[in-house]
Write an enzyme that holds these catalytic residues in place. Sequence first.
Site, mmCIF file in Angstrom:
data_model
loop_
_atom_site.group_PDB
_atom_site.id
_atom_site.type_symbol
_atom_site.label_atom_id
_atom_site.label_comp_id
_atom_site.label_asym_id
_atom_site.label_seq_id
_atom_site.Cartn_x
_atom_site.Cartn_y
_atom_site.Cartn_z
ATOM 1 C CD GLU A 152 -3.090 -0.664 0.098
ATOM 2 O OE1 GLU A 152 -3.443 0.534 -0.033
ATOM 3 O OE2 GLU A 152 -3.542 -1.578 -0.621
ATOM 4 C CB SER A 418 -43.530 -36.631 28.765
ATOM 5 O OG SER A 418 -44.728 -37.152 28.225
#
Length: 742
Positions: A152, A418
């Site tokens: 960069e 249940s």
Amino acid sequence: MAARGKSGQRIEPSFGGNSDDDELRVEASDRVSGGARRPARGKSGAGKRKTGGKRGGRRGSSGGGFFGLVRRLAYWCIVLGIWGAIGAGGLVLYYGARMPSATSWSIPDRPPNVKILSVSGDIIANRGATGGEALSLENMSPYIPQAVIAIEDRRFYSHFGVDPLGLARAMLTNLMSGRMVQGGSTLTQQLAKNLFLSPERTLERKVQEVLLAFWLEQKYSKDQILAMYLNRVFFGSNAYGVEAASRRYFNKSARDVNLGEAAVLAGLLKAPSRLSPARDPEAAEERAQVVLGAMREEGFITDAEIKTAMSQTPTKAKSFWSGAEHYVADMVMDQLPGMIGEINQDLVIDTTIDLTLEKKAEEAISATLDADGGKLNASQAALVSIDGTGAIRALVGGRDYAESQFDRASKAKRQPGSAFKPFVYAAALEIGRTPMSVRNDAPVRIGNWTPENYDQKYRGEVTLAYALANSLNTIAAELVMEVGPQNVVKLAHRLGIDSEMQANASIALGTSEVSLVELTSSYAPFMNGGFKATPHVIRRISTADGTVLYENTYDNPPRVLDPAIVSEMNQMMVRVLTNGTGKKARIEGWEAAGKTGTTQSFRDALFVGYTSNLTTGVWFGNDDGKSMKKVTGGGLPAKAWHDFMTAAHEGLSPSPLFGTTGVQPVFDNGGAVAGPGPIPDGFATANPDAFPEPPASVDGTAAIEQVRPVNDESAGPIPPAGVGETTGATRRTTLFELLTGG
């Protein structure tokens, strides 16, 4: 005598010629300009024009040519440069005047990061706008800044914020290629743009970017500028900063990335979304090769290091964050505002999660679904495991967080079937029933409702212990009628169910919807000796500097069940695993208890069970509510529960459940209901809301004050042990004393 013309030149008289010739000579003499005579007309004049042309040509070549052209170009370049500088200066002054005073400029605060830690201090996730904490250059992998500088801004440490050479090189490259292939902005300029400016491409923004770059270079060191850039720049996939990106793509900290991974990160800066490994792994890898070449040119790495980096497996990132721990992170973020309000600073969240258990839970769920989910039409599952204090130690909200971020453990509410029956039986024990009380398993009618057993068979006279172990629906319905649905609901709320429940007869079969987290936490009082276990995942909230903003207070919970009732319930629910519907959940060497649950048409299947260390609930089903292929709570859920709990207890010393040793069964007076004969009073009424009232002395809250026979009352309740610890004989009065050893 010679005469003089107007120009002052001597005019010789003509002899022997006519006056016309004299007149022509005078006119020719009069056409003198700049010391050179103009050629006269006529034949002789033509000759003079030719001669004059040659002389003029020689003078032109001696005063112009190549060097003259160079001098003229230099002159105009200087002129244009001066005017250009004046114009540029004017633009800078104009746009600079539109900016706030430089004395008011300051670096904007980085969006707050929330670091979420496990109970051992390991990072579970980072949350917030950035998705990662800020790291100093010293704390991140050295390959990262090297890779970014190489690709960069190679002259980063030598320019003054703007790099004229880099800008010129970029312009030349772009002109030669005919398109924009290289940018001329320095890292400082990019930081200035990210910190202060909008992304629009205008002349004003570019001028302001340059001015801000100069200011940054004057105010901060190069290392500070580079650190700010690396901690704020966008790396795609909603990751801002190298820490967020490293965890997003490599599932590791930026402290630990290798050379190849650093090259991938640096390569993303050109086009974060397009080059994301989560979107296009091949493009990300190709760009990483370019970065590696740039690093070699700059002398950061050697050919041998490049060879090693290229031999590493290319990064394959999922399209979203992956890992069940992100369900936990989402739960934390949902709870934070209610605890501390707006998040306006960096926070550190200490949770109750054990990452080892979390991974084992995720593996158990994934393995069970992969093995049998497809053929049994079960596409989703969830798991939650808590200790005796209610601290959530592991939570899996679904099969794959990357595919679906909906948390089925805490947000989905479904019928427990249940698995709700233990609350019915506990309520019955509170009004005087015992595990050995006998009831008649026969057809039961409550108003227009006639519950049936799962196998549609009836067994006649059975004990309550047998009925619970084999999940007989008829006996549960009878007990609800004896106790009263409203008292069953009250007990369930007391133990930890927060959802609203309907106090009707069908509550016996778990028809009111609850979440897996609240259902599991409501089983914990059976494990810990009767104390409420409020489910919680956040232990402490602190600022980055260590200031504590919140700390939970679940270390001294209230008692919600009498120890004798806990003892009897544990004895009954142990039989669910040894002789009943939960046989697949048995853990070798450990005493465990629990209950299966299956809803109508096999839409949901659950198993909730516990040892002396952990209480764990497991759910299997489908998001769209479609039926599974006869999957019951004793099937896939019990298997996954077994696999997780076996792994969680590996290497630990077994310890018995509370109250299951040295306790004699208790019989009620005349508890037997004879034969398959008449249905008990109140069952055959046409109104399903007409139930026999429970004894006046029991209202569901005063029940905890009742004293039931136990083996040794002086010993008091035995509180839960920590994971891997055996239960001692020392009397404890609160969970806090147990946990602190006091």
